[in-house]
Write a protein that holds these residues in place. Sequence first.
Motif, PDB file in Angstrom:
ATOM      1  N   TYR A  52       0.822  -1.210   0.000  1.00  0.00           N
ATOM      2  CA  TYR A  52       0.000   0.000   0.000  1.00  0.00           C
ATOM      3  C   TYR A  52       0.858   1.263   0.000  1.00  0.00           C
ATOM      4  O   TYR A  52       1.698   1.457   0.872  1.00  0.00           O
ATOM      5  CB  TYR A  52      -0.910  -0.008   1.235  1.00  0.00           C
ATOM      6  CG  TYR A  52      -1.747   1.245   1.404  1.00  0.00           C
ATOM      7  CD1 TYR A  52      -2.648   1.662   0.427  1.00  0.00           C
ATOM      8  CD2 TYR A  52      -1.652   2.024   2.563  1.00  0.00           C
ATOM      9  CE1 TYR A  52      -3.420   2.807   0.584  1.00  0.00           C
ATOM     10  CE2 TYR A  52      -2.424   3.169   2.738  1.00  0.00           C
ATOM     11  CZ  TYR A  52      -3.304   3.552   1.750  1.00  0.00           C
ATOM     12  OH  TYR A  52      -4.058   4.679   1.911  1.00  0.00           O
ATOM     13  N   TYR A  53       0.618   2.111  -0.995  1.00  0.00           N
ATOM     14  CA  TYR A  53       1.218   3.447  -1.010  1.00  0.00           C
ATOM     15  C   TYR A  53       0.069   4.444  -0.911  1.00  0.00           C
ATOM     16  O   TYR A  53      -0.754   4.540  -1.822  1.00  0.00           O
ATOM     17  CB  TYR A  53       2.014   3.677  -2.293  1.00  0.00           C
ATOM     18  CG  TYR A  53       3.234   2.789  -2.393  1.00  0.00           C
ATOM     19  CD1 TYR A  53       4.374   3.090  -1.646  1.00  0.00           C
ATOM     20  CD2 TYR A  53       3.232   1.652  -3.193  1.00  0.00           C
ATOM     21  CE1 TYR A  53       5.486   2.275  -1.704  1.00  0.00           C
ATOM     22  CE2 TYR A  53       4.349   0.837  -3.256  1.00  0.00           C
ATOM     23  CZ  TYR A  53       5.472   1.150  -2.504  1.00  0.00           C
ATOM     24  OH  TYR A  53       6.566   0.353  -2.559  1.00  0.00           O
ATOM     25  N   PRO A  54       0.011   5.179   0.208  1.00  0.00           N
ATOM     26  CA  PRO A  54      -1.210   5.964   0.475  1.00  0.00           C
ATOM     27  C   PRO A  54      -1.511   7.053  -0.549  1.00  0.00           C
ATOM     28  O   PRO A  54      -2.651   7.477  -0.667  1.00  0.00           O
ATOM     29  CB  PRO A  54      -0.943   6.560   1.859  1.00  0.00           C
ATOM     30  CG  PRO A  54       0.513   6.406   2.116  1.00  0.00           C
ATOM     31  CD  PRO A  54       0.975   5.239   1.323  1.00  0.00           C
ATOM     32  N   TYR A  55      -0.486   7.519  -1.266  1.00  0.00           N
ATOM     33  CA  TYR A  55      -0.770   8.572  -2.239  1.00  0.00           C
ATOM     34  C   TYR A  55      -0.447   8.136  -3.668  1.00  0.00           C
ATOM     35  O   TYR A  55      -0.126   8.953  -4.524  1.00  0.00           O
ATOM     36  CB  TYR A  55      -0.049   9.869  -1.850  1.00  0.00           C
ATOM     37  CG  TYR A  55      -0.640  10.441  -0.576  1.00  0.00           C
ATOM     38  CD1 TYR A  55      -1.820  11.178  -0.606  1.00  0.00           C
ATOM     39  CD2 TYR A  55      -0.057  10.193   0.670  1.00  0.00           C
ATOM     40  CE1 TYR A  55      -2.402  11.674   0.552  1.00  0.00           C
ATOM     41  CE2 TYR A  55      -0.627  10.682   1.839  1.00  0.00           C
ATOM     42  CZ  TYR A  55      -1.795  11.421   1.771  1.00  0.00           C
ATOM     43  OH  TYR A  55      -2.373  11.900   2.919  1.00  0.00           O
ATOM     44  N   GLU A  56      -0.556   6.853  -3.887  1.00  0.00           N
ATOM     45  CA  GLU A  56      -0.374   6.355  -5.243  1.00  0.00           C
ATOM     46  C   GLU A  56      -1.738   6.360  -5.910  1.00  0.00           C
ATOM     47  O   GLU A  56      -2.702   5.796  -5.385  1.00  0.00           O
ATOM     48  CB  GLU A  56       0.161   4.919  -5.184  1.00  0.00           C
ATOM     49  CG  GLU A  56       0.400   4.292  -6.535  1.00  0.00           C
ATOM     50  CD  GLU A  56       0.851   2.838  -6.401  1.00  0.00           C
ATOM     51  OE1 GLU A  56       0.253   2.103  -5.583  1.00  0.00           O
ATOM     52  OE2 GLU A  56       1.806   2.461  -7.092  1.00  0.00           O
ATOM     53  N   ASN A  57      -1.824   7.005  -7.072  1.00  0.00           N
ATOM     54  CA  ASN A  57      -3.143   7.074  -7.688  1.00  0.00           C
ATOM     55  C   ASN A  57      -3.212   6.205  -8.930  1.00  0.00           C
ATOM     56  O   ASN A  57      -2.215   5.955  -9.597  1.00  0.00           O
ATOM     57  CB  ASN A  57      -3.493   8.511  -8.053  1.00  0.00           C
ATOM     58  CG  ASN A  57      -2.560   9.074  -9.088  1.00  0.00           C
ATOM     59  OD1 ASN A  57      -1.392   9.275  -8.825  1.00  0.00           O
ATOM     60  ND2 ASN A  57      -3.081   9.314 -10.281  1.00  0.00           N
ATOM     61  N   ASP A  58      -4.404   5.759  -9.211  1.00  0.00           N
ATOM     62  CA  ASP A  58      -4.638   5.075 -10.480  1.00  0.00           C
ATOM     63  C   ASP A  58      -5.272   6.092 -11.433  1.00  0.00           C
ATOM     64  O   ASP A  58      -5.175   7.297 -11.205  1.00  0.00           O
ATOM     65  CB  ASP A  58      -5.534   3.846 -10.259  1.00  0.00           C
ATOM     66  CG  ASP A  58      -6.822   4.200  -9.548  1.00  0.00           C
ATOM     67  OD1 ASP A  58      -7.207   5.395  -9.567  1.00  0.00           O
ATOM     68  OD2 ASP A  58      -7.454   3.300  -8.978  1.00  0.00           O
ATOM     69  N   ALA A  59      -5.920   5.606 -12.459  1.00  0.00           N
ATOM     70  CA  ALA A  59      -6.498   6.522 -13.440  1.00  0.00           C
ATOM     71  C   ALA A  59      -7.548   7.445 -12.825  1.00  0.00           C
ATOM     72  O   ALA A  59      -7.841   8.505 -13.362  1.00  0.00           O
ATOM     73  CB  ALA A  59      -7.122   5.715 -14.578  1.00  0.00           C
ATOM     74  N   SER A  60      -8.106   7.027 -11.690  1.00  0.00           N
ATOM     75  CA  SER A  60      -9.146   7.854 -11.078  1.00  0.00           C
ATOM     76  C   SER A  60      -8.581   9.148 -10.508  1.00  0.00           C
ATOM     77  O   SER A  60      -9.329  10.066 -10.186  1.00  0.00           O
ATOM     78  CB  SER A  60      -9.845   7.080  -9.955  1.00  0.00           C
ATOM     79  OG  SER A  60      -9.016   7.034  -8.815  1.00  0.00           O
TER      80      SER A  60
END
Lengths: 196, 268, 369
Positions: free
Chosen positions: C195-203
């Motif tokens: 888990y990386y708390p500020y890793e974003n996907d396309a959203s």
Amino acid sequence: MAKQQALLTGTGGQGLILAAIMLAEGAVSAGKNVVQTQSYGPEARGGASKAEVIISEETISYPKVMNPDLVLAMSPEAYKKYGLPLDEEAVLIVDSTFVQEVKPRSKNYFALPVTRLTKAEFGSEQSANVVALGVVGAVSGWLSYEDIRQGVLQRAPKGTAERNLAALELGWRLGLEAKAQAGVSGKAELQNAGKG
Amino acid sequence: MFSEIAQYFRTEALPHIWCPGCGIGTVTAAFVRAIKNLQLDQNKVVVVSGIGCSSRMTGYLDFNTLHTTHGRALAFATGLKLARPELDVFVVMGDGDSSAIGGNHLIHAARRNIDITALVINNSIYGMTGGQCSPLTPHDKRATTSPYGNLDRPFDLLDLARAAGATYGARATAYHNQLLTKLLVNAYNNPGFSIVEAISQCPVSYGRRNKFKTPADMVLWQKEHAVTRGELGGEDFLIGDIFKAQAPEFVAGYGKLRERLRGGSADG
Amino acid sequence: MQGNEACAEGALMAGARFFAGYPITPSSEIAELMAEKLPLAGGSFIQMEDEIASMAAVIGASLAGVKALTATSGPGFSLKQENLGYAAATEIPCVVVNVMRGGPSTGLPTSPAQADVMQARWGTHGDHPVIVLSPYSVQECFELAVKSFNFAEEFRVPVILLMDEVIGHLRERVELPDAVEVVDRKKPVVPPDKYYPYENDASMVPAMANFGDGYRHHVTGLIHDITGLPSGKPAVTEKLLGRLNHKLDRYLDRITLYEEVAVEDAELVVFAYGCTARSALEAVNAARGSGLKVGLFRPKTIWPFPVEQLEKLSGKTFLVPEMNCGQLVGEVERVVGRRQVHRLNRFDGELITPDEILLKIQEVMSGVQ
């Protein structure tokens, strides 16, 4: 009338905002559209208080009263501000316990010692607001007794329903009496009403 | 040894930003040992900090860590604890953070006696901003904003917390490291608001303006002036348990209220 | 039901179970209702020592996984700004209700105004996303309170429900549904060590783990990388701020709520929000009745500003009545051109009347024709 507009005015602490809320709830229970607003000062007791109610069959957008059809004034200051400039076609009700000097009107004028009678009946001035509401209800004829009764029941503080219903009844009787006395002239000044 | 407490650190976040000779590192070690001794579940431990040198501690610790705004750590922590009472909430603050900008939150956390353990690292100065005086800078001492000596009188932070309603207060120093760990364990075990003051040294921003030639001189000063009982001389201060009291705890009280209301009792 | 009351009901129905606040007119009824209802609903209410602490406690509660709000008014809103910026930077969902009153400073505590429209957007320092909703009826106080929580949860932004004294204290009939659509924050689906708390996907919106759920992580107001740990690197800074300030872009269609009345053939469009829109609606109806081609554009979402929607109406003349010295009118001018826009401002503590707006409509249109 498409839209009925009332101002209940007096002094902070007299409970006029609550009376206006009860009137509004009554209108809701009659299935009408209603908006209720107020303006108030920093004082919880004393200071000017103005509660506004608009009742309509149609949607109400602008929520403030512009041309009142009825003004209740329960202090000399409120009378001067809202009663004095009131059109003669509109109804003026004053609590003569506090408002003694009134510019003569040819019609639509009711002076009733609301607070004095409340004290005589219940031993304190509390509930004068609901007595006044009864007067407003009976004199205006906008809503049925039962609808306003519903409004009072919904908003009466815990444990005060009985007293407030008695107050409403007293006010309603006063209002009818005044209306009867006024007859076609539309003016009544009662001193000892409500005792019968 | 670091290896025995390494599991509580985010080693990838090291090295830390503290200056050589700074006391915050040793205080951090004492703090982490307390958590280790208490055998707390790392996943349930929350450490909240404000802004300043000491508040950077949260970044290095492998718990649920919250590095907040200046002075407000206790207010954030209050929301966390009330929302989720099963979490073990610790708050780390500096002297300026806790007693100046955050003073209001400190007294009200104490007044509520909320079950939070606060660690105040007192190095007598605003270190991160370059050495300005704080409400805990001793009278007459020099700082960049008291170049002629501090005219103000400092707070006794533990007296303040006690008067405001805290139920446990203790003091140790960076030098008295094992004592500090023990006091933090005591503080955690107190079911209410606990505050531990750790007197620490800032050689760069405080020491060199106040006639301490080396960091070691400052640590020696801690050793010499810390007193466990008896008469206090000029710069002496008490260490150990300073006060204990009993009072209703806020979160538990709220839980009871909730239970009473939802239990549907007649007076609810 | 009163506007403030409807707001509280909406918050509860959206799942809010935490309120922290500090008394301030004209918003206090919201706190009072929450104090009464939250413990009954299994939630928590706390009256904090000040406005700043209230905002902080709300963020703390949200991080613990509980939907949280606070309510305030102008001066209190000013005090909350630093922590509001913290919530924006750390992407912690929260709702702030601001029942606007007259300012600046203590100003007119018991009188209405639309004084904080720009403060709601730009009150805190730095660039950051925010959503601001403005209800014009008691019913809408309820509906937009629900939306506020849903937007906050879905997009991880602070949402400001910008009411005013008129709407907050107005009583009118509302119909409360038995249930509403409730959106909850996206939780991590990976194990904690991935888990990386500020890793974003396309959203563009990272999954959010609550404190205590086994996903130990760091939350800081410092510029941070995807691990949540601070970093001062220009590339990290650019990446974070770039994402933050653009994360709402792809959702604007859903976020931008508005109502149009008779704008198609309108030569003049009145742009009004909040209590002023009530007067505007009456004025527009009256103007139509007298044969004037007038419409109403009423944004419910005032930030992000409805740029696209107004662009579609460019070419028309605009009238922007506001209960301030001119705040949102600047945005209207920016979109449709300064020459196309007329102002009507009232800031004496009294609600703009339909007559005032009608008069201005007539004045503007006589110039147009």
